[in-house]
Write a protein that holds these residues in place. Sequence first.
Motif, PDB file in Angstrom:
ATOM      1  N   ARG A   1       0.812  -1.207   0.000  1.00 13.45           N
ATOM      2  CA  ARG A   1       0.000   0.000   0.000  1.00 13.45           C
ATOM      3  C   ARG A   1       0.852   1.266   0.000  1.00 13.45           C
ATOM      4  O   ARG A   1       0.526   2.243  -0.656  1.00 13.45           O
ATOM      5  N   ASP A   2       1.970   1.238   0.735  1.00 13.59           N
ATOM      6  CA  ASP A   2       2.835   2.414   0.831  1.00 13.59           C
ATOM      7  C   ASP A   2       3.801   2.536  -0.332  1.00 13.59           C
ATOM      8  O   ASP A   2       4.587   3.476  -0.392  1.00 13.59           O
ATOM      9  N   GLY A   3       3.778   1.574  -1.252  1.00 15.49           N
ATOM     10  CA  GLY A   3       4.671   1.640  -2.400  1.00 15.49           C
ATOM     11  C   GLY A   3       6.083   1.175  -2.116  1.00 15.49           C
ATOM     12  O   GLY A   3       6.995   1.455  -2.883  1.00 15.49           O
ATOM     13  N   VAL A   4       6.291   0.475  -1.023  1.00 13.23           N
ATOM     14  CA  VAL A   4       7.626   0.010  -0.663  1.00 13.23           C
ATOM     15  C   VAL A   4       7.886  -1.390  -1.203  1.00 13.23           C
ATOM     16  O   VAL A   4       9.002  -1.714  -1.596  1.00 13.23           O
ATOM     17  N   LEU A   5       6.864  -2.225  -1.267  1.00 14.55           N
ATOM     18  CA  LEU A   5       7.014  -3.595  -1.733  1.00 14.55           C
ATOM     19  C   LEU A   5       6.590  -3.689  -3.196  1.00 14.55           C
ATOM     20  O   LEU A   5       5.478  -3.301  -3.553  1.00 14.55           O
ATOM     21  N   ALA A   6       7.482  -4.202  -4.044  1.00 15.08           N
ATOM     22  CA  ALA A   6       7.166  -4.376  -5.458  1.00 15.08           C
ATOM     23  C   ALA A   6       6.312  -5.629  -5.620  1.00 15.08           C
ATOM     24  O   ALA A   6       6.677  -6.706  -5.152  1.00 15.08           O
ATOM     25  N   VAL A   7       5.150  -5.471  -6.250  1.00 17.98           N
ATOM     26  CA  VAL A   7       4.246  -6.595  -6.461  1.00 17.98           C
ATOM     27  C   VAL A   7       3.786  -6.619  -7.912  1.00 17.98           C
ATOM     28  O   VAL A   7       3.892  -5.643  -8.630  1.00 17.98           O
ATOM     29  N   THR A   8       3.268  -7.782  -8.305  1.00 20.27           N
ATOM     30  CA  THR A   8       2.680  -7.967  -9.629  1.00 20.27           C
ATOM     31  C   THR A   8       1.345  -8.659  -9.449  1.00 20.27           C
ATOM     32  O   THR A   8       1.214  -9.586  -8.648  1.00 20.27           O
ATOM     33  N   TRP A   9       0.344  -8.198 -10.194  1.00 18.45           N
ATOM     34  CA  TRP A   9      -0.971  -8.816 -10.164  1.00 18.45           C
ATOM     35  C   TRP A   9      -1.084  -9.752 -11.357  1.00 18.45           C
ATOM     36  O   TRP A   9      -0.927  -9.332 -12.505  1.00 18.45           O
ATOM     37  N   ILE A  10      -1.355 -11.025 -11.102  1.00 18.53           N
ATOM     38  CA  ILE A  10      -1.547 -12.008 -12.169  1.00 18.53           C
ATOM     39  C   ILE A  10      -2.821 -12.785 -11.837  1.00 18.53           C
ATOM     40  O   ILE A  10      -2.925 -13.392 -10.771  1.00 18.53           O
ATOM     41  N   ALA A  11      -3.764 -12.768 -12.744  1.00 20.16           N
ATOM     42  CA  ALA A  11      -5.033 -13.486 -12.583  1.00 20.16           C
ATOM     43  C   ALA A  11      -5.726 -13.119 -11.269  1.00 20.16           C
ATOM     44  O   ALA A  11      -6.275 -13.968 -10.579  1.00 20.16           O
ATOM     45  N   GLY A  12      -5.669 -11.849 -10.892  1.00 17.78           N
ATOM     46  CA  GLY A  12      -6.335 -11.386  -9.686  1.00 17.78           C
ATOM     47  C   GLY A  12      -5.622 -11.727  -8.402  1.00 17.78           C
ATOM     48  O   GLY A  12      -6.171 -11.543  -7.322  1.00 17.78           O
ATOM     49  N   LYS A  13      -4.406 -12.240  -8.497  1.00 17.29           N
ATOM     50  CA  LYS A  13      -3.627 -12.586  -7.303  1.00 17.29           C
ATOM     51  C   LYS A  13      -2.389 -11.700  -7.252  1.00 17.29           C
ATOM     52  O   LYS A  13      -1.872 -11.283  -8.278  1.00 17.29           O
ATOM     53  N   VAL A  14      -1.902 -11.460  -6.051  1.00 19.54           N
ATOM     54  CA  VAL A  14      -0.744 -10.606  -5.849  1.00 19.54           C
ATOM     55  C   VAL A  14       0.489 -11.469  -5.668  1.00 19.54           C
ATOM     56  O   VAL A  14       0.500 -12.384  -4.847  1.00 19.54           O
ATOM     57  N   PHE A  15       1.539 -11.177  -6.458  1.00 22.49           N
ATOM     58  CA  PHE A  15       2.799 -11.911  -6.370  1.00 22.49           C
ATOM     59  C   PHE A  15       3.939 -10.941  -6.120  1.00 22.49           C
ATOM     60  O   PHE A  15       3.900  -9.800  -6.561  1.00 22.49           O
ATOM     61  N   THR A  16       4.944 -11.429  -5.401  1.00 23.29           N
ATOM     62  CA  THR A  16       6.171 -10.682  -5.191  1.00 23.29           C
ATOM     63  C   THR A  16       7.331 -11.672  -5.203  1.00 23.29           C
ATOM     64  O   THR A  16       7.128 -12.881  -5.298  1.00 23.29           O
ATOM     65  N   THR A  17       8.542 -11.175  -5.107  1.00 21.83           N
ATOM     66  CA  THR A  17       9.726 -12.042  -5.132  1.00 21.83           C
ATOM     67  C   THR A  17      10.461 -11.946  -3.804  1.00 21.83           C
ATOM     68  O   THR A  17      10.314 -10.962  -3.073  1.00 21.83           O
ATOM     69  N   PRO A  18      11.278 -12.946  -3.485  1.00 30.08           N
ATOM     70  CA  PRO A  18      12.088 -12.857  -2.263  1.00 30.08           C
ATOM     71  C   PRO A  18      13.022 -11.648  -2.290  1.00 30.08           C
ATOM     72  O   PRO A  18      13.269 -11.026  -1.262  1.00 30.08           O
ATOM     73  N   GLU A  19      13.520 -11.297  -3.472  1.00 30.57           N
ATOM     74  CA  GLU A  19      14.396 -10.125  -3.583  1.00 30.57           C
ATOM     75  C   GLU A  19      13.643  -8.842  -3.244  1.00 30.57           C
ATOM     76  O   GLU A  19      14.180  -7.939  -2.600  1.00 30.57           O
ATOM     77  N   ALA A  20      12.385  -8.751  -3.680  1.00 35.85           N
ATOM     78  CA  ALA A  20      11.584  -7.563  -3.379  1.00 35.85           C
ATOM     79  C   ALA A  20      11.320  -7.456  -1.881  1.00 35.85           C
ATOM     80  O   ALA A  20      11.345  -6.368  -1.313  1.00 35.85           O
ATOM     81  N   ILE A  21      11.103  -8.592  -1.229  1.00 34.89           N
ATOM     82  CA  ILE A  21      10.885  -8.584   0.226  1.00 34.89           C
ATOM     83  C   ILE A  21      12.158  -8.171   0.944  1.00 34.89           C
ATOM     84  O   ILE A  21      12.131  -7.357   1.871  1.00 34.89           O
ATOM     85  N   ALA A  22      13.311  -8.683   0.514  1.00 33.06           N
ATOM     86  CA  ALA A  22      14.590  -8.297   1.117  1.00 33.06           C
ATOM     87  C   ALA A  22      14.854  -6.812   0.905  1.00 33.06           C
ATOM     88  O   ALA A  22      15.328  -6.113   1.811  1.00 33.06           O
ATOM     89  N   ASP A  23      14.537  -6.312  -0.283  1.00 36.35           N
ATOM     90  CA  ASP A  23      14.747  -4.894  -0.579  1.00 36.35           C
ATOM     91  C   ASP A  23      13.843  -4.030   0.294  1.00 36.35           C
ATOM     92  O   ASP A  23      14.230  -2.961   0.746  1.00 36.35           O
ATOM     93  N   MET A  24      12.621  -4.495   0.556  1.00 41.04           N
ATOM     94  CA  MET A  24      11.677  -3.745   1.369  1.00 41.04           C
ATOM     95  C   MET A  24      12.175  -3.599   2.809  1.00 41.04           C
ATOM     96  O   MET A  24      11.921  -2.589   3.460  1.00 41.04           O
TER      97      MET A  24
END
Length: 81
Positions: free
Chosen positions: A2-25
């Motif tokens: 929500r705050d724009g800190v975590l990079a996410v992708t929406w695919i088929a109505g589901k939210v996905f992220t990567t371990p690298e994005a979580i580490a970066d956050m």
Amino acid sequence: MRDGVLAVTWIAGKVFTTPEAIADMTRCRPNPKGRPPANTEPDREAQAQPKPVSAPEQALMKLLAEEKAKLPSRYRQQQRR
């Protein structure tokens, strides 16, 4: 997300992220929205100084005190809790 800190992708109505994005956050970075960090305490010296009360606020406080005094005692006791 929500705050724009975590990079996410929406695919088929589901939210996905990567371990690298979580580490970066989780890395320390300046606060982009200018909000104080959640783990800081407010300045106690600033809290100790009372805020000046304007004349309209004083009049309102007096009116509220008078109305509160008119209430039956059982209601005044409940408001203190």
